[in-house]
Write an enzyme that holds these catalytic residues in place. Sequence first.
Site: not given
Length: 238
Positions: A15, A63
Amino acid sequence: MDTMNIPAHIAIIMDGNGRWAKQRGLPRTEGHKAGTETARAVVTRCRELGVRHLTLYTFSKENWSRPKTEIKVLFELLTSFLKREEKSLKEQGIRLKILGDIDGMPLAVRQVLKHVMRQTKDCTDMTLNLALNYSGRDEILRAAKALVARGAKPEEITEEAFAAELWTTGQPDPDLIIRTSGELRLSNYLLFQCAYSEFYFTDIFWPDFSPEELEKAIASLGERQRRFGKTGDQLAEG
């Protein structure tokens, strides 16, 4: 590194690519490019340390809500990374496996993934799992439906039978789950498998997560007592 404390399975939530780029006044895509180089270095270091299974959270089902241009770049980076690293994976004895709905991926991406999986299927030194088009809840639902479809009786639905229907079948649960960028959540990642995983959170953005930072995370695991529901006294008694 104390080789006695090397985890069998490490899972990473990579991340912070976008924020890394933003801090530098760069497009988000540049953060993703830098992140692929970090992934390469971490895979290599895990192989050197003797980690048997490494899972990288590469693209979640959620996503798909990102901008189409960013998704296009992510898939281009993924395919170019795999084409470039195919030879290295084979030389290092690393088998590629995909966790997730591969049929829901673009055709060009599927073709590259399947090719590299075929080329590395006989590698036995380490398994590299890429969680792609992945959802932990979806994985659990798929496993439940698979058991129902084959007519499993209630008494036959054990933890072992359920785990055998997951994408990680045949692999140990993660000993250590690492998340970069300072976020403190799982984001629908390996929800069944992480029941007794240890967690390591760092504020470092993924592009800056070096092999040395990986070793710090592993070292932290060696300082913990994993009790699996028992007391510390029980473990001390052997």
